[in-house]
Structure formats: structure tokens, C-alpha cells
Design a protein around this motif. Structure first.
Motif, PDB file in Angstrom:
ATOM      1  N   ILE A  53       0.871  -1.178   0.000  1.00 56.53           N
ATOM      2  CA  ILE A  53       0.000   0.000   0.000  1.00 56.53           C
ATOM      3  C   ILE A  53       0.911   1.232   0.000  1.00 56.53           C
ATOM      4  O   ILE A  53       1.801   1.354   0.838  1.00 56.53           O
ATOM      5  N   ILE A  55       2.506   4.762   0.595  1.00 56.63           N
ATOM      6  CA  ILE A  55       2.450   5.711   1.712  1.00 56.63           C
ATOM      7  C   ILE A  55       2.704   7.118   1.209  1.00 56.63           C
ATOM      8  O   ILE A  55       1.995   8.051   1.528  1.00 56.63           O
ATOM      9  N   ARG A  56       3.787   7.264   0.427  1.00 54.43           N
ATOM     10  CA  ARG A  56       4.122   8.574  -0.107  1.00 54.43           C
ATOM     11  C   ARG A  56       4.365   8.401  -1.592  1.00 54.43           C
ATOM     12  O   ARG A  56       4.938   7.404  -1.998  1.00 54.43           O
ATOM     13  N   VAL A  65      -0.871   3.229  -7.514  1.00 50.50           N
ATOM     14  CA  VAL A  65      -1.443   1.971  -7.022  1.00 50.50           C
ATOM     15  C   VAL A  65      -1.013   0.822  -7.914  1.00 50.50           C
ATOM     16  O   VAL A  65      -0.663  -0.275  -7.440  1.00 50.50           O
TER      17      VAL A  65
ATOM     18  N   PRO B 265      -8.330  -0.901  -5.253  1.00 54.56           N
ATOM     19  CA  PRO B 265      -7.106  -1.162  -4.509  1.00 54.56           C
ATOM     20  C   PRO B 265      -7.205  -0.671  -3.078  1.00 54.56           C
ATOM     21  O   PRO B 265      -7.947   0.265  -2.768  1.00 54.56           O
ATOM     22  N   ARG B 266      -6.447  -1.319  -2.237  1.00 50.77           N
ATOM     23  CA  ARG B 266      -6.423  -0.874  -0.844  1.00 50.77           C
ATOM     24  C   ARG B 266      -5.608   0.402  -0.759  1.00 50.77           C
ATOM     25  O   ARG B 266      -4.538   0.490  -1.330  1.00 50.77           O
ATOM     26  N   GLU B 267      -6.099   1.309  -0.011  1.00 55.08           N
ATOM     27  CA  GLU B 267      -5.364   2.551   0.158  1.00 55.08           C
ATOM     28  C   GLU B 267      -5.372   2.942   1.614  1.00 55.08           C
ATOM     29  O   GLU B 267      -6.242   2.554   2.374  1.00 55.08           O
ATOM     30  N   LEU B 268      -4.393   3.735   1.953  1.00 61.81           N
ATOM     31  CA  LEU B 268      -4.342   4.221   3.331  1.00 61.81           C
ATOM     32  C   LEU B 268      -5.009   5.574   3.401  1.00 61.81           C
ATOM     33  O   LEU B 268      -4.922   6.370   2.485  1.00 61.81           O
ATOM     34  N   LYS B 273      -1.353   7.837   6.664  1.00 62.70           N
ATOM     35  CA  LYS B 273      -0.152   8.268   5.942  1.00 62.70           C
ATOM     36  C   LYS B 273       0.664   9.225   6.796  1.00 62.70           C
ATOM     37  O   LYS B 273       1.892   9.185   6.800  1.00 62.70           O
ATOM     38  N   GLU B 274      -0.050  10.106   7.516  1.00 62.87           N
ATOM     39  CA  GLU B 274       0.648  11.045   8.380  1.00 62.87           C
ATOM     40  C   GLU B 274       1.430  10.309   9.448  1.00 62.87           C
ATOM     41  O   GLU B 274       2.596  10.610   9.711  1.00 62.87           O
ATOM     42  N   PHE B 276       2.526   7.327   9.388  1.00 61.95           N
ATOM     43  CA  PHE B 276       3.672   6.673   8.774  1.00 61.95           C
ATOM     44  C   PHE B 276       4.794   7.660   8.536  1.00 61.95           C
ATOM     45  O   PHE B 276       5.965   7.383   8.761  1.00 61.95           O
ATOM     46  N   GLY B 277       4.375   8.819   8.055  1.00 60.83           N
ATOM     47  CA  GLY B 277       5.387   9.807   7.733  1.00 60.83           C
ATOM     48  C   GLY B 277       6.179  10.252   8.944  1.00 60.83           C
ATOM     49  O   GLY B 277       7.337  10.600   8.841  1.00 60.83           O
TER      50      GLY B 277
END
Lengths: 121, 896
Positions: A53, A55-56, A65, B265-268, B273-274, B276-277
Motif C-alpha cells: 500500500i 504511503i508517499r 497503485v 485497490p487498498r489505500e491508506l 499516511k501522516e 507513517f510519515g
């Protein structure tokens, strides 16, 4: 380490200038990604987690994707291939060269860094 | 009771050999042995039947003495013996008499077998042990049950294995047998030279062993007949391998079924995301991997390791012809020798599909005054389009008649048998040569046929149908009142991918054929025409048709009958300069998706094949396509370039808009207008390789434009010594174009070589060149048709160097154009900077002037002051001299 001269298109390996101590991990992340993106010929950069997935990313959503899903599977396969041949070995870098550009994948335990570059012609 | 007892007796006889320790006496055939339940695991149990009489005698009545709680009874031995004496053989105990007699104890245990477990209702336990066991059953089962409850609670304690001494089980013997040992001691030889010869030079020589007798001794092998050895035992290692078997099966699929999977699709999410960042692990990862990534990126930047230098070094090996030859070679030339008046060629067009066929439109070489003067004479001669073929330079194959001189014409891209031409009087003329199509396709055989004819004697000569050129009448002309008023200067077929309506809006074209035309004329208008019958107009001209009923000759096809003389344009665009001055007079136009020349051939072949395959020619069925509701195409560029007679290049839009005041449809104002040429622009053409590069030629110079760049042309050549009168891009080389001059020379420009002047100049004819048209037939053969003012058409062959592009030529030229665009931008910027500088300079000048003025003023004042002071001095001195003022002199005390 060899020294690269500062010609247009070549940047030094480590960023120059002092970094203020107060910046958190996020700013560091952004800075590194920006540095990679600013290389000559780089079309896009993305960071993908262990499940594939993103992230950035610097590309649009659908492309990201697609790249993330496909390259994640390929990296897993490549890593398993390397380890099947020699269990002491492990995958460090994956480069796919095509007619139009080169895709570079740097795998890790938790993340995947994907860079797409158009080599100079 | 009797049969049972008999049975017991018979089976008792069989069981005799299985007796065990309880019975020591050997079986006696006379004595009837009692049966015991040895087979069931209880050898001490002897089943009995006790009748009620016996029960009463021995006090073991059921339900009275023997109950469920106490189902047994101890009977004294004496009682049973007494019973024997009383009743003898009738006694129930008789079968077990022997057991009872030998019974050691006093009391015998008789148990009531309620369930008939042992077959009869009572059983006797014949041993003391059995009696004891019955009365006091051991507690083993209970203990076992208790033990079982305890085991699950026990925790498994790991006991490490203790090494035990090795116990030999015979395996070392096998190893001994299998191992290989030397049976005899090895013999060693040591050979050395004499001590004195150590270090001396050695000389080796070869010697054939068979030549010298005693050099070697041989023991040859021979088969010994008396000795044979047969291998009885063979030691072979065998490995057991799992047997693998592959099978497959195919299931029968009874019916196909559509299955659809839809997924995303799977997305965050953004917050994830923040997080993770901000995580440290990500930054560590990036720090570690960015090093190797950057090394890889830089490797690519330094050098491309995958280039095959050897391959890139070689140019195209398959060169055809001499490389140094750069001139156009004369191939053929065509002139119409049958006409009386002098004619000039106005337009040339190669036939899109047939090899070697070229169509030429000719017009009379007279000015307007002369035309008017000779109008009577001109009416008698037909104006023609001639079809020339390579195989016959004297006689044209076809001649198309038109009402007046044709100044431009085009083959229809979707059907080469339809030709549209623009007349000098403003009419559009349409021809349909489908009927003669086979005639022109088989032109190559015409030459051989003629040869045969010449052999025959004169009186047998028949007029060969091939020799006589056919005059083909036009099948439709446009309406005189509603069309153009002056000569039509350019005509184009709109591509079959789109069509437009009255407002100029673009729709998709479902017909698949070209059905619309665009023309521009000297009356300052551009018209769009549709060749399909307009339903709205059918009502009106019914009456008109009756009046103007012209008899159509039988050999003219009726394809465009609906258009004849009543054809109106779809839209008209007027190129106006404004209210005051005259309008622009367009000479040539170039549409955005216009002539893709080099692709036209393939397309037509495909289409003609499709037509031949089944359906009717779509052009004969034009009405069918009108009723469809069409879908508008969005984002279509409706802008196009127009070249004018004054030398201007206009970039305008064909879409009409509604004027807010009057409500009428109005053409939009042109986007841009440039006047770069000194004379009429006669060529406005898009490059076959780049959609947005346009070449314009007019007057004495050439300009190249890029669509979208509004600042000016990319390239504008300087004034040439002679006027340019015709021009065309090369079809295969992106940087080459041909220009014809008024002195009969052709200038070939190669942008890769020189951009300020032509790279080659070649003389073709003696007079002005009116039209240039190149055409590719194959990779090796490329022709260029050059038409001149005297009516001759020259066909020249383009050499290899001019027709074959070098590798990367497309990208090089593209790069060149991009550089020019950047140059233009730079020039613009410099202009601004220059203006800025100019302003600054002017300001400075102003300031300077002001300063000098001020300075002189101060000077004057200073001078005045000095003058005044000197005057005062003078005054003082004069007064002193006159004695009016006593000057008090300060005398020094020395003088005093």
C-alpha cells in the motif's frame, strides 16, 4: 569515497548545509524524498509499505497503485528466488531496465522505495 | 433340559484338550466331563440348571433365598452329596459331580445367573480361588480409575537424553565387510641417477617402441577358454524414490457463464499516511536506502550502459544508389500537345492508389482582360483535368471536363474515384469516375497492346479503345448564386473522422467516408460544403428544378445528382479585417487534422478492399448517413491557418458564435495575424511529421510556424534573389522541403544542413514553376512532380539522400524546432529587458540635463559674487585715492 563534481545534473550524495536539530522525522523524510526526486531524469518516487500500500508518492493515484501492487509482488518473488538459491543471501536492490525508463526498487523489511528514472539519452 | 445337557456333553468332549491346570485328571471317555466357561475366560465357572425341586431341597429358591443383593448361596458339600445319593442321576448337580467331589472346601458357591450370561440360570464356581475372587473382588479397577484422573494434571517435565554406552548390534561387521582395504603392501621403487650426473644437462629423445626388440615386454590379454567366471552375486546400491504420477482431468463445461469481478485497490487514509510519515522507522529506512538509490541514479546519469555503440555507429547499410548523388533525376515529362491555346498547369495531384497515374489541371494563360476579350474562343474549348500515366507520355488516359478552368482539385481520400475541383468562376465541380476505374487501373498493359496493333496492316487497324482518351463530364456543380463569387483558390476534403454542422461545431463522423469539403476563394470567404443531400432543402427547390430541368447525358453517373446546381454551402466564414478596410483574401488553408499524406495510401487501400468485399459503395448511398444523431467531439481544435494574398498568415477559428447584439451567427475574430511575406502566400502546409509545424511560402521568403507559438515564426528566411512560386514539404525527410522559383529553379532546403539558404538549387525548366508535388511509391522510389507555367509536367526522381532520412532525424528536427521556440521566447524576454533598459537610459539622460543646468546657474552666481567683490575693492581704492575716506592704517610700531 569518490567525490562527484557539481556538474548540472549531478548532486552530491549527502545534502550540504546544516540541518536544524529541532526538525522531526517527518521533515527528514520529506527532505530525502525531495532530494531523490530532484535528480536528473527522475519521473516519480514512491514509498510503499510491506503490504504493497503506497504511503508517499509523487505520481497520480492510479499509476501509484498500479506500480505499488505489481512491484511489490515482483520484489517478493525476487527475494524468495535469491533466498532459495542461498538462504544466507538476501535481496538488496532491484533494477528493471526497459526501453523507456528504469525502475529501481530498494527493499527493506517493512518498506519499499520505488524510483522511476528516464536515463539520459 | 435333556437336549441341552446332551449338547453340553458333546461340546465337552471337544474342549477336552484345552484343559488347563485346574483339572489334572486326563479326560475319560466314559466319564462325562462338566463344561466350564474356559472359553469365556473363567475356567472355574460351571453353568448349571437348578430346578425348583432342587432349589427347595437346597434352600436356594429364587427370590426367597437368592435375591438381587445376594445372588449367590453357599451350599454345603455334604448336602449336595446327600442329594446325589437321594436322587442319583436326576440330580441337577450330576453333571458337575466330579468337580464337587474333588472340591477341597466345605462350601460351594452357587451363583444365580439372572441374565443367563453363561447360558443357564445358575452357575457353580468350582475353585476356592474363584469363590474368593467372587466374594472379594479385587480393587484393581478402582485404583486404575483413580490413577487416570491424576495423569492430566501432571506437567510434562523435560528430561534431557542421557547418553548410554553403545551396544553393538552387529552393524560394525557390515561396515567391515564393505570397506575397502589394501590386501598387500605396496611396492615402492626409487629410481635415481648416478650422483656424479646430478645437474648435468639432460637430453631426451623419442623412440618408437616397436622398432627396438627388447625395449619392452608385453603381456597381452587373451581369452582363456578353460576358465569362466560367473557372477553369482552383485552388490548394487538401490535408492527408494517416491513414485510421482501426473494426472489431469478436464471437466466438461456445460454452459459459459459471465463472471465479473470488481475491485478497488487498498489505500491508506490521510491520517495513516501522516502517522507513517512521522514514524522513525520510515526515516531510518529512507536514510539507509537513499544511499544506494542515489548511486544507482547517478550511474544512469553518467553513462547509459546499455547503448550498443557498434550498432549506433553504423548508418543504414542498405543504401540504394550513390550517396554522393544529390540531384533530382529527370524521369519523364508530360505535355498536352493537342490543345490550341497555351495553357499553364494550375494543380497537380497523384492518384492515391494507382502507381504511375497523375492528374493535372490546366488553365489558359490569360489575364482577366484577355479572358474577357477571348471569351468566345474560350467557350469552345473544354477545360480539362488530364490523367497522365507513366506508360504513355503522349496520350492522357482520362480527361475530365469542367465548365471552366479548374484552379485546384483533390481526390477524395476515402474513394479515389471521386474528385472535387474548384473553378475559376467560383463553382465546385464534382466528378465520379467509378465507371472508368478499371480502365485506368490496367494502364500498364496498354503499351504492350499497342505494340501488337502496329504489326497488323493498316486497313485492319481498329481504333483502340485505349488510345482514344475519354472525355468524362462532371456530374455535379455547385450553385452559382449561393457559392463563391470569385475564383476558388483552395479546396480540401475534411477527414472522415469528424464532420461539422452549421455552427461549426464538430461531431463524430459515423459514415466512415469523407463527406465534407472546405474551400476558400478570392471573394474573402471560406465555405464548408457537404456532399450529402440536405433534407431541409428538398422542399424548396422542387419548383426550381422543373424550371431548370437540364437533360443529363446517359453516361454521367447520378451520384451527385441531388447536388447539381443547387448545392449550397453549409457555412460561410468571412475573413474581415474590420469595418473599414478590405477583407482578407485567402489563398490557401491548412486544417489541423488535415492531409496526412503519407498515411493516405494505406487507408485508401483498406477502404477500397472493404468496399469490394461486400457492400455497396458508400458514395452511392449517401442519404443513409444523415438521419443518425451524432455525438459531438469535445476538445477539438477548430483553428486553422490561412494564407492571404497580401502576404499575411492568419490563425483563426471556424466555429461560429452568436453576436450578442444582432443574434446572427458571426465568425470569430482571428487569433493572430502576421504579415511576413512580401507577396501572395501560395503554400500553407503542415509537416507530415509534426502536427503543429506549418510551412508558409510567399513572395520572396519562407517562414516556418509552430501552432501555439504566438510570438512569430520559428524560422523566417531572408529575401531570395528570385520570387518563390511553389513549395512542398518532403514526404519522408522531416527537415527537407522543396521550393520552386519563378526562373524554373527548384531550391531544396535541408534544415539540418543550412537554415539560411537552400542546400541545393537545380534547374528544371525555363519558366515559372507553378506546382510541386512529391509522392512515395516505395522505399526506393520517390518521385516529385513539378509543373510549370508553359503547361509541362516534369516528373523527377528523388535521389536516395534526399528521400531517406537519417537515424534520429525526426528527433533532431524536433529538437531544432524546440530550440527555435526557446529562442523566440528568449528574444521576447530580451525585448522586455531592452525596453526596460531603454526607459532607464532615457531617465538618466533627463537627469543629466537637469544637472548641467543647475551647475551653470551656480557658476554664474559665484562669478557675480566675485565681480561684486572686486567692484567693491575698486570703489574703496578710488575713494581712498580721492581722499574722501581716510584709511586708518595700522602702522607698525617699528616704523614709529
Amino acid at each position: 569515497m569518490t567525490e562527484w563534481t557539481n556538474e548540472p545534473g549531478l548532486c552530491p550524495l549527502r545534502s550540504s548545509g546544516p540541518r536544524p536539530a529541532g526538525l522531526g522525522a517527518q521533515a527528514e523524510v520529506e527532505e530525502t524524498l525531495k532530494r531523490i526526486q530532484s535528480h536528473k531524469g527522475v519521473i516519480g518516487t514512491m514509498v510503499v509499505n510491506a503490504e504493497g500500500i503506497p504511503i508517499r508518492t509523487t505520481l497520480d493515484n492510479s499509476t501509484t497503485v498500479q506500480y505499488a501492487g505489481l512491484l511489490h509482488q515482483l520484489t517478493v518473488k525476487a527475494r524468495s528466488t535469491v533466498r532459495d538459491i542461498d538462504p544466507q543471501n538476501d535481496l538488496t536492490f532491484l533494477r528493471i531496465r526497459s526501453k523507456k525508463h528504469e525502475i529501481m526498487v530498494a527493499p527493506d523489511k517493512e518498506y519499499l522505495l520505488i524510483v522511476i528514472q528516464n536515463p539520459c539519452e | 433340559m435333556a437336549p441341552k445337557s446332551q449338547k453340553q456333553k458333546s461340546s465337552g468332549g471337544q474342549k477336552n484338550p484345552k484343559r488347563d491346570k485346574t483339572k489334572q485328571a486326563l479326560p475319560d471317555s466314559e466319564e462325562r466331563e462338566p463344561i466350564n466357561m474356559e472359553s469365556m475366560g473363567h475356567p472355574e465357572i460351571y453353568p448349571l440348571v437348578l430346578t425348583t425341586q432342587t432349589q427347595e431341597i437346597l434352600n436356594c429358591r429364587i427370590d426367597k433365598d437368592i435375591t438381587d443383593e445376594k445372588p449367590y448361596i453357599l451350599i454345603k458339600k455334604e448336602d449336595i452329596l446327600a442329594d446325589f445319593q437321594n436322587r442319583g442321576a436326576v440330580s441337577d448337580f450330576y453333571p458337575v459331580r466330579k468337580v464337587i467331589q474333588e472340591y477341597p472346601g466345605d462350601e460351594l458357591l452357587v451363583v444365580y445367573d439372572k441374565d443367563f450370561r453363561y447360558g443357564l440360570n445358575f452357575y457353580l464356581i468350582g475353585t476356592e480361588e474363584g469363590k474368593e475372587n467372587y466374594l472379594n473382588p479385587p480393587e484393581v479397577p478402582e485404583e486404575q480409575e483413580e490413577y487416570k484422573e491424576h495423569t492430566p494434571e501432571d506437567v510434562y517435565v523435560y528430561k534431557p537424553p542421557i547418553s548410554k554406552p553403545w551396544v553393538s548390534l552387529g552393524s560394525e561387521k557390515e561396515i567391515e565387510e564393505e570397506s575397502v582395504k589394501e590386501s598387500t603392501k605396496q611396492i615402492t621403487y626409487m629410481i635415481s641417477r648416478k650422483r656424479s650426473e646430478f645437474g648435468a644437462p639432460i637430453k631426451f629423445s623419442d623412440q618408437n617402441a616397436s622398432s627396438v626388440k627388447d625395449a619392452y615386454i608385453e603381456c597381452t590379454a587373451y581369452p582363456d577358454r578353460h576358465f569362466t567366471l560367473k557372477q553369482l552375486e552383485k552388490d548394487v546400491g538401490i535408492q527408494g524414490v517416491p513414485k510421482i504420477k501426473d494426472t489431469s482431468t478436464q471437466t466438461r463445461w456445460t454452459y459459459p457463464k459471465n463472471a465479473i469481478t470488481q475491485y478497488y485497490p487498498r489505500e491508506l487514509s490521510e491520517e495513516e499516511k501522516e502517522t507513517f510519515g512521522q514514524s522513525k522507522s520510515l526515516s531510518d529506512f529512507l536514510n539507509n536506502t537513499s544511499i544506494s538509490v542515489e548511486i544507482a541514479l547517478q550511474q544512469n546519469e553518467i553513462m547509459n550502459t546499455f547503448i550498443d555503440d557498434w550498432k549506433c555507429l553504423a548508418e543504414e547499410e542498405s543504401t540504394f544508389g550513390d550517396k554522393t548523388d544529390t540531384h533530382l533525376k529527370e524521369y519523364q515529362s508530360f505535355t498536352d500537345l493537342h490543345t490550341l491555346t497555351e495553357k499553364m498547369v494550375t494543380s497537380v495531384s497523384w492518384h492515391p492508389t494507382i502507381y504511375g497515374l497523375i492528374a493535372v489541371s490546366v488553365a489558359v494563360r490569360l489575364s482577366l482582360e484577355e479572358r474577357v476579350h477571348f471569351s468566345g474562343k474560350l467557350l469552345l474549348q473544354p477545360s480539362l483535368i488530364l490523367f497522365w500515366s507513366f506508360s504513355d507520355p503522349i496520350h492522357p488516359q482520362l480527361m475530365l471536363e469542367s465548365p471552366d478552368d479548374i484552379f485546384c482539385f483533390k481526390f477524395c481520400p476515402s474513394d479515389p474515384n471521386i474528385i472535387a475541383g474548384g473553378c475559376i468562376n467560383g463553382q465546385i465541380v464534382m466528378w465520379d469516375i467509378t465507371a472508368h476505374a478499371d480502365r485506368i487501373e490496367n494502364i500498364k498493359t496498354g503499351g504492350s497492346r499497342r505494340k501488337k496493333v502496329t504489326l497488323k496492316p493498316m486497313f485492319l487497324l481498329e481504333p483502340d479503345s485505349n488510345k482514344e482518351a475519354m472525355y468524362i463530364r462532371h456530374c455535379a456543380v455547385s450553385s452559382i448564386e449561393n457559392g463563391h463569387k470569385k475564383v476558388i483558390t483552395d479546396i480540401h476534403w475534411l477527414p472522415d473522422t469528424f464532420e461539422i454542422n452549421r455552427l461549426g461545431a464538430v461531431f463524430e463522423n459515423r459514415n466512415g467516408i469523407c463527406c465534407q469539403l472546405v474551400t476558400c476563394s478570392a471573394d474573402c470567404t471560406i465555405c464548408f460544403w457537404d456532399i450529402r443531400p440536405q433534407k431541409a432543402l428538398i422542399q424548396q427547390p422542387i419548383e426550381k428544378k422543373k424550371e431548370e430541368h437540364i437533360e443529363i447525358p446517359f453516361d454521367v453517373p447520378s451520384t451527385f445528382l441531388h447536388l447539381d446546381l443547387s448545392w449550397k454551402p453549409l457555412t460561410k466564414i468571412r475573413l474581415s479585417k474590420g469595418e473599414t478596410s478590405l477583407d482578407h483574401c485567402p489563398t490557401k488553408i491548412s486544417l489541423s487534422e488535415g492531409d496526412l499524406l503519407y498515411k493516405a495510401q494505406d487507408k485508401i487501400l483498406a477502404q477500397s478492399k472493404a468496399v469490394k468485399a461486400g457492400e455497396m459503395n458508400p458514395y452511392h448511398n449517401l442519404e443513409g448517413g444523415l438521419a443518425n444523431h451524432l455525438k459531438p467531439i469535445e476538445d477539438f481544435c477548430t483553428k486553422f491557418f490561412v494564407g492571404t494574398e497580401e502576404g499575411g498568415v492568419i490563425y483563426t477559428d471556424w466555429k461560429m458564435e452568436r453576436d450578442p447584439e444582432t443574434g446572427r451567427l458571426m465568425t470569430k475574430k482571428p487569433v493572430s495575424l502576421y504579415t511576413v511575406h512580401d507577396g501572395a502566400v501560395h503554400t500553407v502546409q503542415r509537416s507530415p511529421f509534426y502536427q503543429d509545424i506549418i510551412l508558409t511560402i510567399g513572395g520572396w521568403n519562407v517562414a516556418i510556424w509552430k501552432e501555439g507559438v504566438m510570438t512569430g515564426p520559428l524560422l523566417q528566411s531572408s529575401c531570395a534573389p528570385k520570387r518563390y512560386t511553389a513549395g512542398h514539404w518532403s514526404l519522408t525527410r522531416p527537415g527537407v522541403f522543396y521550393i520552386g522559383r519563378e526562373d524554373g529553379y527548384v531550391d531544396i532546403w535541408d534544415l539540418l544542413e543550412k537554415t539560411h539558404e537552400p542546400s541545393l538549387s537545380q534547374n528544371i525548366c525555363i519558366t515559372m514553376i507553378t506546382y510541386i508535388k512529391p509522392w512515395t511509391f516505395s522505399a526506393k522510389q520517390q518521385f516529385i512532380a513539378i509543373a510549370d507555367y508553359y503547361g509541362t509536367l516534369h516528373i523527377l526522381e528523388i535521389p536516395w539522400t534526399l528521400s531517406h532520412p537519417s537515424t534520429n532525424e525526426v528527433s533532431s528536427i524536433n529538437y531544432y524546432f524546440e530550440r527555435e521556440v526557446k529562442h523566440l521566447e528568449y528574444v521576447e524576454q530580451r525585448k522586455k529587458i531592452r525596453e526596460q533598459e531603454k526607459k532607464e537610459m532615457e531617465l538618466e539622460l533627463e537627469k543629466k540635463k537637469v544637472k548641467t543646468y543647475q551647475k551653470s546657474k551656480e557658476q554664474l552666481e559665484a562669478e557675480l559674487k566675485l565681480d561684486y567683490e572686486s567692484y567693491l575693492e575698486l570703489e574703496k581704492n578710488t575713494l581712498v585715492n580721492l581722499g574722501f575716506i581716510k584709511v586708518k592704517e595700522t602702522i607698525s610700531f617699528v616704523d614709529l
